[in-house]
Structures are given as C-alpha cells and as structure tokens.
Design a protein around this motif. Structure first.
Motif, PDB file in Angstrom:
ATOM      1  N   SER A  54       0.703  -1.351  -0.390  1.00 29.74           N
ATOM      2  CA  SER A  54      -0.316  -0.181  -0.076  1.00 29.74           C
ATOM      3  C   SER A  54       0.722   1.536  -0.192  1.00 29.74           C
ATOM      4  CB  SER A  54      -0.507  -0.026   1.417  1.00 29.74           C
ATOM      5  OG  SER A  54      -1.462  -1.465   1.538  1.00 29.74           O
ATOM      6  N   ALA A  55       1.961   1.365   0.761  1.00 28.03           N
ATOM      7  CA  ALA A  55       3.079   2.282   0.638  1.00 28.03           C
ATOM      8  C   ALA A  55       3.324   2.472  -0.555  1.00 28.03           C
ATOM      9  CB  ALA A  55       4.095   2.340   2.410  1.00 28.03           C
ATOM     10  N   ALA A  56       3.630   1.324  -1.435  1.00 27.14           N
ATOM     11  CA  ALA A  56       5.373   1.443  -1.928  1.00 27.14           C
ATOM     12  C   ALA A  56       4.156   1.733  -3.707  1.00 27.14           C
ATOM     13  CB  ALA A  56       5.531  -0.153  -2.121  1.00 27.14           C
ATOM     14  N   VAL A  57       2.806   1.645  -3.458  1.00 22.50           N
ATOM     15  CA  VAL A  57       1.930   2.038  -4.928  1.00 22.50           C
ATOM     16  C   VAL A  57       1.594   3.418  -4.613  1.00 22.50           C
ATOM     17  CG1 VAL A  57      -0.147   1.517  -4.240  1.00 22.50           C
ATOM     18  CG2 VAL A  57      -0.206   0.803  -6.295  1.00 22.50           C
ATOM     19  N   THR A  58       1.381   4.109  -3.509  1.00 20.19           N
ATOM     20  CA  THR A  58       1.198   5.331  -3.243  1.00 20.19           C
ATOM     21  C   THR A  58       2.185   6.036  -3.577  1.00 20.19           C
ATOM     22  OG1 THR A  58      -0.136   4.583  -1.381  1.00 20.19           O
ATOM     23  CG2 THR A  58       0.021   6.976  -1.759  1.00 20.19           C
ATOM     24  N   ALA A  59       4.030   5.694  -2.884  1.00 15.14           N
ATOM     25  CA  ALA A  59       5.191   6.853  -3.209  1.00 15.14           C
ATOM     26  C   ALA A  59       5.366   6.141  -4.616  1.00 15.14           C
ATOM     27  CB  ALA A  59       6.192   6.087  -2.036  1.00 15.14           C
ATOM     28  N   ALA A  60       5.333   5.465  -5.180  1.00 16.40           N
ATOM     29  CA  ALA A  60       5.660   5.149  -6.929  1.00 16.40           C
ATOM     30  C   ALA A  60       4.896   5.770  -7.319  1.00 16.40           C
ATOM     31  CB  ALA A  60       5.140   4.001  -7.063  1.00 16.40           C
ATOM     32  N   SER A  61       3.293   6.070  -7.061  1.00 18.63           N
ATOM     33  CA  SER A  61       2.494   7.152  -7.874  1.00 18.63           C
ATOM     34  C   SER A  61       2.365   8.279  -8.296  1.00 18.63           C
ATOM     35  CB  SER A  61       0.787   6.037  -7.784  1.00 18.63           C
ATOM     36  OG  SER A  61       0.419   6.403  -6.967  1.00 18.63           O
ATOM     37  N   SER A  62       2.791   8.703  -6.475  1.00 17.04           N
ATOM     38  CA  SER A  62       2.978  10.151  -6.856  1.00 17.04           C
ATOM     39  C   SER A  62       4.007  11.028  -7.724  1.00 17.04           C
ATOM     40  CB  SER A  62       2.720  10.130  -5.159  1.00 17.04           C
ATOM     41  OG  SER A  62       4.722  10.083  -4.370  1.00 17.04           O
ATOM     42  N   THR A  63       4.569  10.095  -7.907  1.00 11.36           N
ATOM     43  CA  THR A  63       6.155  10.816  -8.722  1.00 11.36           C
ATOM     44  C   THR A  63       5.314  11.209 -10.095  1.00 11.36           C
ATOM     45  OG1 THR A  63       7.042   8.823  -9.861  1.00 11.36           O
ATOM     46  CG2 THR A  63       7.535   9.294  -7.791  1.00 11.36           C
ATOM     47  N   VAL A  64       4.179  11.009 -10.576  1.00  5.49           N
ATOM     48  CA  VAL A  64       3.519  11.704 -11.644  1.00  5.49           C
ATOM     49  C   VAL A  64       3.162  12.382 -12.182  1.00  5.49           C
ATOM     50  CG1 VAL A  64       1.285  10.893 -13.408  1.00  5.49           C
ATOM     51  CG2 VAL A  64       2.461   8.190 -12.168  1.00  5.49           C
ATOM     52  N   PRO A 124      11.228  -2.405   4.331  1.00  5.48           N
ATOM     53  CA  PRO A 124       9.683  -3.149   3.184  1.00  5.48           C
ATOM     54  C   PRO A 124       9.305  -2.304   2.267  1.00  5.48           C
ATOM     55  CG  PRO A 124       9.595  -2.171   5.442  1.00  5.48           C
ATOM     56  CD  PRO A 124      10.341  -2.522   5.321  1.00  5.48           C
ATOM     57  N   VAL A 125       9.094  -1.053   2.215  1.00  5.45           N
ATOM     58  CA  VAL A 125       8.721  -0.271   1.469  1.00  5.45           C
ATOM     59  C   VAL A 125      10.075  -0.399   0.374  1.00  5.45           C
ATOM     60  CG1 VAL A 125       7.423   1.613   0.789  1.00  5.45           C
ATOM     61  CG2 VAL A 125       7.551   1.074   3.284  1.00  5.45           C
ATOM     62  N   VAL A 126      10.672   0.153   0.868  1.00  2.00           N
ATOM     63  CA  VAL A 126      11.713  -0.338  -0.567  1.00  2.00           C
ATOM     64  C   VAL A 126      11.194  -1.197  -1.021  1.00  2.00           C
ATOM     65  CG1 VAL A 126      13.907   0.070  -1.320  1.00  2.00           C
ATOM     66  CG2 VAL A 126      13.365   1.481   0.306  1.00  2.00           C
ATOM     67  N   ILE A 127      11.584  -2.381  -1.074  1.00  2.00           N
ATOM     68  CA  ILE A 127      11.414  -3.823  -0.692  1.00  2.00           C
ATOM     69  C   ILE A 127      10.677  -4.022  -1.842  1.00  2.00           C
ATOM     70  CG2 ILE A 127      11.801  -6.418  -0.938  1.00  2.00           C
ATOM     71  CD1 ILE A 127      12.701  -5.730   1.373  1.00  2.00           C
ATOM     72  N   ALA A 128       8.972  -3.303  -1.694  1.00  2.00           N
ATOM     73  CA  ALA A 128       8.004  -3.397  -1.683  1.00  2.00           C
ATOM     74  C   ALA A 128       7.519  -2.678  -3.168  1.00  2.00           C
ATOM     75  CB  ALA A 128       7.070  -3.054  -1.217  1.00  2.00           C
ATOM     76  N   ILE A 129       8.096  -1.148  -3.739  1.00  2.00           N
ATOM     77  CA  ILE A 129       8.621  -0.382  -4.552  1.00  2.00           C
ATOM     78  C   ILE A 129       9.556  -0.582  -5.555  1.00  2.00           C
ATOM     79  CG2 ILE A 129      10.256   0.945  -4.506  1.00  2.00           C
ATOM     80  CD1 ILE A 129       8.343   3.098  -4.436  1.00  2.00           C
ATOM     81  N   LEU A 130       9.805  -1.494  -5.841  1.00  2.00           N
ATOM     82  CA  LEU A 130      10.820  -2.207  -6.734  1.00  2.00           C
ATOM     83  C   LEU A 130      10.199  -2.749  -8.252  1.00  2.00           C
ATOM     84  CD1 LEU A 130      13.514  -4.520  -4.931  1.00  2.00           C
ATOM     85  CD2 LEU A 130      14.060  -2.451  -5.335  1.00  2.00           C
ATOM     86  N   PRO A 131       9.353  -3.368  -8.277  1.00  2.00           N
ATOM     87  CA  PRO A 131       8.782  -3.845  -9.175  1.00  2.00           C
ATOM     88  C   PRO A 131       8.637  -2.671  -9.922  1.00  2.00           C
ATOM     89  CG  PRO A 131       7.926  -4.834  -7.124  1.00  2.00           C
ATOM     90  CD  PRO A 131       8.865  -4.136  -7.189  1.00  2.00           C
ATOM     91  N   PHE A 132       7.923  -1.536  -9.438  1.00  2.00           N
ATOM     92  CA  PHE A 132       7.048   0.160  -9.717  1.00  2.00           C
ATOM     93  C   PHE A 132       8.832   1.353 -10.003  1.00  2.00           C
ATOM     94  CE2 PHE A 132       4.626  -1.422  -6.905  1.00  2.00           C
ATOM     95  CZ  PHE A 132       3.112  -1.248  -7.424  1.00  2.00           C
TER      96      PHE A 132
END
Length: 425
Positions: free
Chosen positions: A135-145, A390-398
């Motif tokens: 949840s945190a990873a997808v939010t952080a990644a998408s915020s860069t748009v 854990p957030v860094v690991i989860a964000i790697l695919p994004f």
C-alpha cells in the motif's frame, strides 16, 4: 583551489544535514571570500535568480492546489478512480495510481500527492486486506506522476532556467506521465493477480457517472490551466492566479467544504512552501553563476566528448548521473545545479533541449522514491507506520517499470516532442 573549496563546503554541509539552500549559500560565500569578490555580488545574484516572471506562477499553483485539496478534492477524485477501476483485481491499487494521475494535474508536486492520496488510500487499502508495504509502495511510486502530468513545478523551474516555453514543457510531460501511470497500473495488476489481492464489485455506469459528476470541477482545473497556456490568452503566472480564483470558488461555493476561516492558514502554508522553493532558486543561482564563471559546464562537455561522441552513450551517462543524484538530492536543487551543465552536454550531442528537459525531470522524479533521500518513501512509510526497508523492497517492481518508461522517453524523442510540436508548430 577555490572550486575545490566550493564543492567541499557544499558536500560537508549536505552530509551534516544542513538544508540544501543554506548549503548552496554557505559554499558560494566561502568561494567569494577566497577569491576576494565583493560579497554584495551574492545578494545581486540571489535577487537575479528569483527575479524571473515565470517563477511567480509557482506560489499560484501551490496555493491553487492547497485550496482544492482542502476543499474536498481528494475524496472525490478517489471515488471517481475507484468507480472506474476498483472492480479489477487489485482495484484499490489501481485506484491509487489513477487518483495520483488525476490529482497530479492539480497540485503539480509529488509530496503533496503522496501525503494527500496516501492519507486516505493507505489506511483504506490496509483495511481492505492489502499488505501495508504494498500500500505504501504503490502510493509513493504513483505520486511521482504528479510533476510529470501538467501543471508541474519542476517544469516551471526548467522553463526559467532554459528559456523553453512552459506551455511546451507541460505538453511534453503529458504523454510520458500517462505512460508512467499505465506502466504502474500493469505492474500493479500483475502483482495483484499473483498475490490474489481483493477487488470490489462493479457498481454500474450510474455510479461511475455520479462519481465523475462529483469530481468534474476538480478534474476540469487541469483543462483550465492548459487552455489558458495553449490558447495564448494567459501567461503561466496569470493562469496560476486564475486557477487560485477557480479553486476558491469551487471549494467554497460548489463543494462547500472550504471554510473562509481556513483560507488564511492555507495562504500562509502555501507562502512558506513557495518561499522555500524560491530561496533555493536564489542561492542556486549564485552557485550556478560560479560554475559558469569557472567554466565547469564546458569542462564537463569536453571531458565526456573526449571519451565518446555517441548520442546513445551520452544519454545513458546523463540518465545514470541523474538517477544517482536523485538518490541523494532534492529534485529542484538537483535541477538548478545540474540542468544547465547537462543541457550543454545534451546540445553538444545534438539532443533537442525540450526532449532532454523532459527525460531529465522524469528521471529526478524517480529519485523521489529511491533511498536514502526518497522524500515520498518517507512520507508513505510514515503514514503506513512501517520502517523504510519493507517499503523499499515492495517498490522495486514499480521502480523497474518507471525506469523502462524513462529509457523509452530518453531514446524515442517523439514521446516528449510530438504533442508540443502538434500544438505549437
């Protein structure tokens, strides 16, 4: 000797945690004292750096975004995005990304996106059964748009630095921003299928139309901004002021959630945010003037061209440098310090300035989600109440899918230049 002191003081200040703007100022002051240049030059260059008409649009866009956000925009955009894609597997993750794409067209800043969308979506996704790290990873990644899809504060800065039309910069970011959003949606869907994330029931076109109607006035703000710029009716600064009036009217009289009593606080908060950016611009102008006077950009160009004149290799080198810098430095500071030297290198390699500016901004946006100084990572991990790892690991695919989009935009100029060429030529 003086240049070595300049960089040494700057790096030492960064390492001990001094704010970037102050680090730039202290290192520039040390250089001036060593060379015997009158200190009054520093104040002159600071003022000259901030005395650019297009920079006046930054406080306007920040205020407009804050007015809309306090006026109920976040919830309405999330409801519309959820009605649109929430029924797909991993739908709340897709809703998160879609909301960021829509929200980015209003605020123009990634951190505001991460805080506003994340404050609603991360607890909601956790409650619905999504892992907290995802949840945190997808939010952080998408915020860069947000700063890619217009309006965009970093692109306003680039326009001020390079003389490129801000309207062209905004249009140049539209297609790459949509590409980033779609790539992250595909990544999210693949992860959701593999991990069997939940989805919501399809609620029908009636719900979709109702949610769109509620979000219409918020989404229309992006259209208002682009129409003002592209039609030539208003400058970026005038467009920003019109957007503020529009946001005030929508928040107070249409949505009815913005109270007059809250407006002074919002204005002060927006002023503080804008002042921090403009102070950074002013100090960075002194630093940049020193680099130019010492012919550092020319030295960089000559050094790289002595190794290779391959356009492909130079684009790769620029991207690697910006990705590394983005891991350690705030986006606007990195742009102000590095954009002009790297633009000289790009032009020497026959890379169109608009194309270079687009993939440079996109590159540094990715840096907002890379440790150790990924601001959006810290914001989202804080909301999710998780440690950073854990957030860094989860964000790697994004991160991987965003880097793929970066490479596509870097090596296929049409992704950045086709739309501006269509409108302005």
């Amino acid at each position: 000797m003086e240049v070595a002191v300049l960089f040494a003081v700057f790096l030492i200040c960064l390492i001990v945690g001094v704010p970037v703007a102050i680090s730039l100022g202290l290192s520039s002051l040390a250089y001036l004292l060593l060379t015997g240049i009158p200190i009054v030059v520093m104040s002159q260059k600071i003022f000259a750096g901030m005395d650019v008409f297009v920079l006046l649009s930054i406080p306007g866009f920040i205020l407009a975004g804050n007015l809309m956000n306090n006026g109920g925009i976040t919830e309405r955009i999330i409801q519309f995005a959820n009605a649109l894609v929430g029924w797909i597997r991993g739908g709340l993750g897709l809703t998160n990304i879609g909301a960021s794409m829509l929200f980015g067209g209003i605020t123009g800043t990634a951190v505001a996106d991460a805080a506003s969308i994340g404050g609603v979506m991360i607890p909601g996704m956790k409650k619905a059964g999504y892992p907290a790290d995802f949840s945190a990873a997808v939010t952080a990644a998408s915020s860069t748009v947000g700063p890619i899809i217009p309006p965009s504060v970093p692109m306003i800065i680039v326009g001020a630095l390079s003389g490129i039309s801000v309207g062209q910069m905004f249009l140049a970011g539209a297609i790459p921003g949509i590409m980033m959003g779609l790539a992250m949606m595909i990544t999210c869907y693949i992860i959701a299928k593999r991990r069997n994330f939940p989805r919501e029931e399809w609620r029908g076109f009636g719900q979709l139309l109702r949610s769109f109607g509620k979000a219409f006035w918020a989404i229309a703000m992006t259209g208002l901004i682009l129409f003002g710029l592209l039609s030539g009716i208003a400058t970026p600064t005038e467009t920003a002021i019109v957007a503020c009036v529009y946001a005030l009217v929508v928040g107070v009289f249409i949505y009815g959630e913005l109270r007059f009593s809250a407006i002074p606080r919002i204005v002060v908060e927006s002023g503080v945010s804008a002042a921090s950016i403009l102070a950074l611009v002013g100090f960075a102008n002194v630093f940049g003037w020193i680099l130019v006077s010492e012919q550092i950009p020319q030295a960089i160009v000559n050094a790289v061209l002595s190794v290779t004149d391959s356009r492909i290799l130079i684009i790769l080198m620029i991207n690697v440098v910006l990705l590394i810098v983005g891991m350690f430095m705030e986006t606007i500071a990195a742009l102000i310090i590095l954009f002009v030297p790297l633009l000289s290198l790009a032009q020497a390699a026959e890379i169109e300035p608009l194309h270079f500016a687009t993939f440079a901004v996109l590159n540094l946006m990715i840096g907002l989600t890379t440790p150790p100084v990924g601001v959006c990572l810290f914001v989202c991990s804080g909301i999710a109440r998780l440690p950073l790892t854990p957030v860094v690991i989860a964000i790697l695919p994004f991160l991987l899918c965003n880097i793929i989009v970066l490479l596509l935009v870097s090596f296929i100029p049409a992704f950045a230049t086709w739309l501006p060429g269509l409108v302005f030529d």
